[in-house]
Design a protein around this motif. Structure first.
Motif, PDB file in Angstrom:
ATOM      1  N   LYS A   1       6.688   3.941   2.945  1.00  0.00           N
ATOM      2  CA  LYS A   1       6.281   4.599   1.754  1.00  0.00           C
ATOM      3  C   LYS A   1       5.313   3.929   1.172  1.00  0.00           C
ATOM      4  CE  LYS A   1       9.271   1.261  -0.525  1.00  0.00           C
ATOM      5  NZ  LYS A   1       9.901   0.277   0.837  1.00  0.00           N
ATOM      6  N   THR A   2       4.403   4.890   0.469  1.00  0.00           N
ATOM      7  CA  THR A   2       3.099   4.475  -0.164  1.00  0.00           C
ATOM      8  C   THR A   2       3.163   4.532  -1.896  1.00  0.00           C
ATOM      9  OG1 THR A   2       1.948   5.302   1.718  1.00  0.00           O
ATOM     10  CG2 THR A   2       0.724   4.965  -0.177  1.00  0.00           C
ATOM     11  N   MET A   3       3.019   3.798  -2.473  1.00  0.00           N
ATOM     12  CA  MET A   3       2.896   3.493  -3.841  1.00  0.00           C
ATOM     13  C   MET A   3       1.529   4.282  -4.561  1.00  0.00           C
ATOM     14  SD  MET A   3       3.492   0.376  -6.517  1.00  0.00           S
ATOM     15  CE  MET A   3       2.152  -0.413  -5.809  1.00  0.00           C
ATOM     16  N   VAL A   4       2.057   5.116  -5.385  1.00  0.00           N
ATOM     17  CA  VAL A   4       0.586   5.654  -5.951  1.00  0.00           C
ATOM     18  C   VAL A   4       0.681   5.507  -7.346  1.00  0.00           C
ATOM     19  CG1 VAL A   4       0.389   7.542  -4.118  1.00  0.00           C
ATOM     20  CG2 VAL A   4       1.822   7.992  -6.101  1.00  0.00           C
ATOM     21  N   ALA A   5      -0.506   5.611  -8.056  1.00  0.00           N
ATOM     22  CA  ALA A   5      -0.501   5.392  -9.356  1.00  0.00           C
ATOM     23  C   ALA A   5      -0.552   6.682 -10.331  1.00  0.00           C
ATOM     24  CB  ALA A   5      -1.974   4.600  -9.588  1.00  0.00           C
ATOM     25  N   SER A   6       0.129   6.477 -11.448  1.00  0.00           N
ATOM     26  CA  SER A   6      -0.192   7.660 -12.558  1.00  0.00           C
ATOM     27  C   SER A   6      -1.306   7.405 -13.227  1.00  0.00           C
ATOM     28  CB  SER A   6       1.323   7.685 -13.337  1.00  0.00           C
ATOM     29  OG  SER A   6       1.191   6.613 -14.046  1.00  0.00           O
ATOM     30  N   SER A   7      -1.799   6.141 -13.495  1.00  0.00           N
ATOM     31  CA  SER A   7      -2.741   5.791 -14.204  1.00  0.00           C
ATOM     32  C   SER A   7      -4.341   5.930 -13.610  1.00  0.00           C
ATOM     33  CB  SER A   7      -2.666   4.509 -14.889  1.00  0.00           C
ATOM     34  OG  SER A   7      -1.679   4.425 -15.553  1.00  0.00           O
ATOM     35  N   ASP A   8      -5.363   5.841 -14.107  1.00  0.00           N
ATOM     36  CA  ASP A   8      -6.686   6.042 -13.543  1.00  0.00           C
ATOM     37  C   ASP A   8      -6.959   4.529 -13.227  1.00  0.00           C
ATOM     38  OD1 ASP A   8      -6.916   8.774 -13.927  1.00  0.00           O
ATOM     39  OD2 ASP A   8      -7.810   8.630 -15.704  1.00  0.00           O
ATOM     40  N   ALA A   9      -7.907   4.539 -12.249  1.00  0.00           N
ATOM     41  CA  ALA A   9      -8.400   3.332 -11.789  1.00  0.00           C
ATOM     42  C   ALA A   9      -9.440   2.717 -12.959  1.00  0.00           C
ATOM     43  CB  ALA A   9      -8.924   3.176 -10.437  1.00  0.00           C
ATOM     44  N   VAL A  10      -9.183   2.002 -13.611  1.00  0.00           N
ATOM     45  CA  VAL A  10     -10.138   1.544 -14.744  1.00  0.00           C
ATOM     46  C   VAL A  10     -10.732   0.270 -14.732  1.00  0.00           C
ATOM     47  CG1 VAL A  10     -10.428   1.315 -17.570  1.00  0.00           C
ATOM     48  CG2 VAL A  10      -9.142   3.366 -16.498  1.00  0.00           C
ATOM     49  N   LEU A  11     -10.040  -0.665 -14.436  1.00  0.00           N
ATOM     50  CA  LEU A  11     -10.387  -2.033 -14.442  1.00  0.00           C
ATOM     51  C   LEU A  11     -10.355  -2.817 -13.181  1.00  0.00           C
ATOM     52  CD1 LEU A  11      -8.644  -3.457 -17.542  1.00  0.00           C
ATOM     53  CD2 LEU A  11     -10.987  -2.929 -17.424  1.00  0.00           C
ATOM     54  N   PRO A  12     -11.329  -3.303 -12.524  1.00  0.00           N
ATOM     55  CA  PRO A  12     -11.039  -3.942 -11.201  1.00  0.00           C
ATOM     56  C   PRO A  12     -10.563  -5.214 -11.263  1.00  0.00           C
ATOM     57  CG  PRO A  12     -13.401  -4.555 -12.238  1.00  0.00           C
ATOM     58  CD  PRO A  12     -12.631  -3.355 -13.069  1.00  0.00           C
ATOM     59  N   ILE A  13      -9.747  -5.457 -10.229  1.00  0.00           N
ATOM     60  CA  ILE A  13      -9.024  -6.802 -10.209  1.00  0.00           C
ATOM     61  C   ILE A  13     -10.193  -7.969 -10.087  1.00  0.00           C
ATOM     62  CG2 ILE A  13      -7.519  -8.144  -8.484  1.00  0.00           C
ATOM     63  CD1 ILE A  13      -6.256  -5.611  -7.562  1.00  0.00           C
TER      64      ILE A  13
ATOM     65  N   VAL B   1      17.878   9.080   2.574  1.00  0.00           N
ATOM     66  CA  VAL B   1      16.982   8.270   1.676  1.00  0.00           C
ATOM     67  C   VAL B   1      15.860   8.979   0.876  1.00  0.00           C
ATOM     68  CG1 VAL B   1      15.308   6.283   2.249  1.00  0.00           C
ATOM     69  CG2 VAL B   1      17.323   6.544   3.744  1.00  0.00           C
ATOM     70  N   LEU B   2      16.073   8.664  -0.324  1.00  0.00           N
ATOM     71  CA  LEU B   2      14.779   9.320  -1.198  1.00  0.00           C
ATOM     72  C   LEU B   2      13.863   8.334  -1.620  1.00  0.00           C
ATOM     73  CD1 LEU B   2      17.215  11.534  -3.498  1.00  0.00           C
ATOM     74  CD2 LEU B   2      15.885  12.237  -1.268  1.00  0.00           C
ATOM     75  N   LEU B   3      12.686   8.744  -2.051  1.00  0.00           N
ATOM     76  CA  LEU B   3      11.721   8.005  -2.506  1.00  0.00           C
ATOM     77  C   LEU B   3      11.071   8.211  -3.982  1.00  0.00           C
ATOM     78  CD1 LEU B   3       9.147   7.992   0.594  1.00  0.00           C
ATOM     79  CD2 LEU B   3      11.159   6.344   0.217  1.00  0.00           C
ATOM     80  N   MET B   4      10.694   6.999  -4.900  1.00  0.00           N
ATOM     81  CA  MET B   4      10.227   7.291  -5.917  1.00  0.00           C
ATOM     82  C   MET B   4       8.937   6.328  -5.780  1.00  0.00           C
ATOM     83  SD  MET B   4      13.045   7.550  -8.970  1.00  0.00           S
ATOM     84  CE  MET B   4      12.546   6.038  -9.413  1.00  0.00           C
ATOM     85  N   GLU B   5       7.963   7.035  -5.637  1.00  0.00           N
ATOM     86  CA  GLU B   5       6.519   6.263  -5.191  1.00  0.00           C
ATOM     87  C   GLU B   5       5.382   6.278  -6.260  1.00  0.00           C
ATOM     88  OE1 GLU B   5       6.068   7.358  -0.630  1.00  0.00           O
ATOM     89  OE2 GLU B   5       6.304   8.879  -1.727  1.00  0.00           O
ATOM     90  N   THR B   6       5.803   6.642  -7.480  1.00  0.00           N
ATOM     91  CA  THR B   6       4.758   6.675  -8.613  1.00  0.00           C
ATOM     92  C   THR B   6       4.933   5.578  -9.487  1.00  0.00           C
ATOM     93  OG1 THR B   6       4.663   9.154  -8.519  1.00  0.00           O
ATOM     94  CG2 THR B   6       3.816   7.967 -10.261  1.00  0.00           C
ATOM     95  N   ASN B   7       3.690   4.991  -9.775  1.00  0.00           N
ATOM     96  CA  ASN B   7       3.941   3.754 -10.466  1.00  0.00           C
ATOM     97  C   ASN B   7       3.227   4.011 -11.706  1.00  0.00           C
ATOM     98  OD1 ASN B   7       2.306   1.235 -11.865  1.00  0.00           O
ATOM     99  ND2 ASN B   7       3.334   0.195 -10.134  1.00  0.00           N
ATOM    100  N   TYR B   8       4.043   3.893 -12.902  1.00  0.00           N
ATOM    101  CA  TYR B   8       3.739   4.270 -14.216  1.00  0.00           C
ATOM    102  C   TYR B   8       3.163   3.237 -14.992  1.00  0.00           C
ATOM    103  CZ  TYR B   8       5.618   8.945 -13.465  1.00  0.00           C
ATOM    104  OH  TYR B   8       6.039  10.075 -12.994  1.00  0.00           O
ATOM    105  N   ARG B   9       3.286   1.899 -14.475  1.00  0.00           N
ATOM    106  CA  ARG B   9       2.944   0.682 -14.961  1.00  0.00           C
ATOM    107  C   ARG B   9       1.626   0.260 -14.963  1.00  0.00           C
ATOM    108  NH1 ARG B   9       6.281  -3.709 -12.470  1.00  0.00           N
ATOM    109  NH2 ARG B   9       7.909  -2.826 -13.760  1.00  0.00           N
ATOM    110  N   SER B  10       0.814   0.075 -13.794  1.00  0.00           N
ATOM    111  CA  SER B  10      -0.235  -0.505 -13.715  1.00  0.00           C
ATOM    112  C   SER B  10      -1.479   0.353 -13.406  1.00  0.00           C
ATOM    113  CB  SER B  10      -0.161  -1.480 -12.327  1.00  0.00           C
ATOM    114  OG  SER B  10       0.975  -2.335 -12.420  1.00  0.00           O
ATOM    115  N   ASP B  11      -2.740  -0.163 -13.756  1.00  0.00           N
ATOM    116  CA  ASP B  11      -4.079   0.337 -13.541  1.00  0.00           C
ATOM    117  C   ASP B  11      -3.994   0.728 -12.075  1.00  0.00           C
ATOM    118  OD1 ASP B  11      -7.080   0.288 -14.841  1.00  0.00           O
ATOM    119  OD2 ASP B  11      -6.858  -0.177 -12.502  1.00  0.00           O
ATOM    120  N   GLY B  12      -4.891   2.160 -12.044  1.00  0.00           N
ATOM    121  CA  GLY B  12      -4.842   2.545 -10.318  1.00  0.00           C
ATOM    122  C   GLY B  12      -5.377   1.695  -9.448  1.00  0.00           C
ATOM    123  N   ASN B  13      -6.334   0.644  -9.955  1.00  0.00           N
ATOM    124  CA  ASN B  13      -6.766  -0.460  -9.080  1.00  0.00           C
ATOM    125  C   ASN B  13      -5.898  -1.200  -8.409  1.00  0.00           C
ATOM    126  OD1 ASN B  13      -9.624   0.331  -8.543  1.00  0.00           O
ATOM    127  ND2 ASN B  13     -10.152  -0.453 -10.575  1.00  0.00           N
TER     128      ASN B  13
END
Length: 626
Positions: free
Chosen positions: A314-326, A284-296
């Motif tokens: 598994k834990t999704m992590v962001a490639s983008s910075d956290a810029v805009l709050p939800i 079982v391999l993981l791909m945990e980096t999200n390239y789509r969404s804002d870090g928040n």
């Protein structure tokens, strides 16, 4: 081509997890890919790696996708990277497409012509309608027939036994087992099969004929499956049989149980959890980096989905910075969403998606946008709401009030509005009405064979029907449900009351009940035509229809306990009802999919005096409005 040369040319932008998945070719492998992690890029690149670096013959590779459109898109993506000539040598198919080939191969071998595939056959539809009416009683609406079809499909895809079918009978309120068995007999007698039969027959062929299984295994020595979380139990078993040849099991599955949202179609994400038990020496391999969404958004979505128990760790992590709050948008009431979103649509300058769980949730918004002439696009609209029992009943009550001679409508409503007539007496009254040309309820009043108390109830009902014309549409609906007793009938038959909210919201825009019915007809036509204004910035979509897509800005409607999720989680968490807990987890996954459609800005409504477990799961207990 060496691995180093291939990766330099085609894998330059891959991260370590993606690269590891590309070069892992031999043996069973499950790749768990979080939203926006580039799974299609990895799958396509891996196919090229298999041919160019590992020297695998392209004709021995089978790539399975969920839909015909996805298969075509995958092939197009591959051709864009590796060329049309090689793309033509690979097979990109749906599981049904492969089953179709297996059935035809087998038919030629034994000299028997396969059953004809039934696609929208009117005779089959007529049989289902008749069978439902005999078993369930009463008129069969389009929604009823769709429900029957969905449940028959579920039984086949989940290979349900008699005990499981009996459980479905209790859930749906009619004898689905009797309809299912009759349907199977009807299809066989007429040499027909549906799409689910393709799976069943192919499964039986491979399980019962070693030669047929070996033929398939020799043809497809490497199998790749996309969107594995949407695959049903029988599909998983078919794929496992095809992959498990002597001394090899080269199965590559890409999916994510966190994004499994098609339980009603028999999607079986549990197969991903059991992958290592089913396939020996599996990885079982993981791909945990999200390239789509804002870090928040990524951080909040990861917190949300960890509330589910039936999942890999598994834990999704962001490639983008956290810029805009939800943004949590607090409103006084659920109805206030519509005026708020009308303004959003009017002012929208960039791509903005408004997502909702069910098509009917958007009807009051569509009504407003149409009245205001505000452009929008629609995705995934259907007409089930307009043919549902509740709307048919209300329509019959309103139209019978206008035409008290209508015996057909009276027979549909008499036991739903407190007349207390027996069926025998109701039929007798209708006969008198037709023979003497008098209103049905006048016929009841003049019949000495009907008990005096019942006649009094019917006289009261007659006065109430006459009063309906005095009301505006909203108050008229309230009167029918509350005073005339239709609400009590709804509770008696456990009808879903949530649809009433939508009807009341639509009725609030109309002067009379007849205007209300007319507007419903107009909205049905609008939804049927699925308006597509290509220049409109605003997209209306169910969450299911938005899966696999992404938008600059997203608004999510109706996230409150009792609506989304449709049961109150507090009642489930401490319950022993395992099925209810599974359903709650699927609804949380649905919300997770909605959240992860947003690239930059995510907006979610909250309502005064209404709790939202999912919103708390997403933003944390002490989240404040933004």
């Amino acid at each position: 081509m060496t691995e180093k040369e291939f990766l330099k040319r085609y894998g330059r932008n891959l991260n370590d997890q993606q690269r590891e998945a590309v070069v892992a070719v031999d043996g069973p492998l499950l790749l768990l890919a979080v939203p926006g992690s580039g799974k299609t890029t990895v799958l396509v690149t891996r196919l090229g790696y298999m041919v160019y670096v590992k020297g695998i013959h392209p004709g021995s590779i089978l790539t399975l996708t969920y839909t015909v459109a996805a298969a075509a898109d995958m092939k197009r993506r591959f051709a864009g990277l590796f060329g049309e000539e090689l793309a033509e040598q690979l097979e990109f198919r749906t599981i049904n497409g492969v089953c179709h080939r297996i059935i035809n191969w087998y038919g030629r071998r034994i000299g028997k012509r396969p059953y004809q595939l039934s696609e929208d056959n009117p005779k089959v539809a007529a049989w289902l309608r008749s069978a439902y009416q005999k078993v369930a009683g009463g008129f069969a609406t389009e929604a009823d027939i769709m429900d029957v079809r969905t449940r028959i499909s579920y039984i086949k895809n989940m290979a349900c036994d008699s005990r499981q079918i009996e459980a479905l009978k209790k859930e749906c309120g009619y004898d689905i087992g009797k309809i299912y068995r009759g349907y199977c007999d009807y299809m066989k007698k007429n040499s027909l099969m549906d799409f689910d039969d393709q799976l069943v027959y192919a499964y039986r062929i491979l399980r019962g004929d070693v030669k047929a299984l070996q033929q398939v295994q020799q043809r497809y020595q490497y199998i790749c499956v996309d969107e594995a979380q949407d695959t049903s139990l029988i599909q998983h078993e078919l794929i496992a049989m095809m992959a498990k040849a002597d001394h090899q099991d080269n199965l590559f599955m890409v999916g994510d149980e966190d994004q499994s949202i098609y339980g009603f179609r028999a999607a079986y994400p549990q197969a991903l959890l059991a992958f290592e038990q089913v396939h020996e020496n599996a990885r079982v391999l993981l791909m945990e980096t999200n390239y789509r969404s804002d870090g928040n958004i990524v951080k909040a979505a990861a917190r949300l989905i960890k509330k589910n128990k039936l999942r890999h760790d598994k834990t999704m992590v962001a490639s983008s910075d956290a810029v805009l709050p939800i943004r949590k948008i607090s409103l006084v009431s659920r109805s206030a969403q519509y005026s708020y979103l009308e303004k959003v649509a009017k002012d929208a300058k960039r791509e903005t998606a408004i997502l909702f769980r069910d098509n009917e949730s958007a009807l009051p918004l569509i009504d407003r946008l149409e009245r205001a002439g505000i452009p929008y696009r629609m995705r995934g609209s259907d007409l089930v709401f307009f043919s549902g029992k509740m709307l048919r009943d209300l329509t019959d009550i309103i139209l019978f009030a206008k035409d008290p001679y209508d015996t057909e409508r009276f027979m549909n409503i008499y036991y739903k509005v407190g007349s207390y007539l027996t069926k025998q007496n109701a039929l007798a009254a209708c006969g008198i009405s037709q023979a003497q040309g008098i209103p049905v309820l006048d016929a009841v009043s003049g019949s000495e064979s009907i008990p005096a108390r019942t006649r009094e109830n019917c006289q009261k009902l007659q006065r109430q029907l006459q009063e309906l014309s005095r009301f505006n549409a909203r108050d008229g609906l309230k009167f029918i449900v509350g005073i005339m007793g239709y609400g009590a009938y709804m509770d008696r038959v456990k009808m879903d009351r949530s649809k009433l909210f939508v009807l009341r919201a639509l009725a609030a825009q109309e002067k009379s009940l007849m205007d209300f019915l007319h507007r419903l007809d107009e909205l049905r036509t609008i939804c049927q035509n699925q308006r597509q204004d290509r220049d409109a910035a605003v997209i209306l979509s169910t969450i299911h229809s938005s899966k696999g897509l992404e938008y600059e800005e997203v608004y999510i409607m109706d996230v409150l306990d009792g609506v989304f999720p449709d049961q109150r989680p507090d009642n489930i968490v401490y319950s022993s009802d395992v099925q209810a807990k599974k359903e709650l987890e699927e609804q949380r996954r649905l919300f997770y999919v909605a959240v992860t459609r947003a690239k930059k800005r995510l907006n979610i409504f909250a309502f005064d005096h209404a709790g939202s477990t999912f919103l708390t799961d997403l933003l944390g207990k002490y989240a404040v409005n933004q």
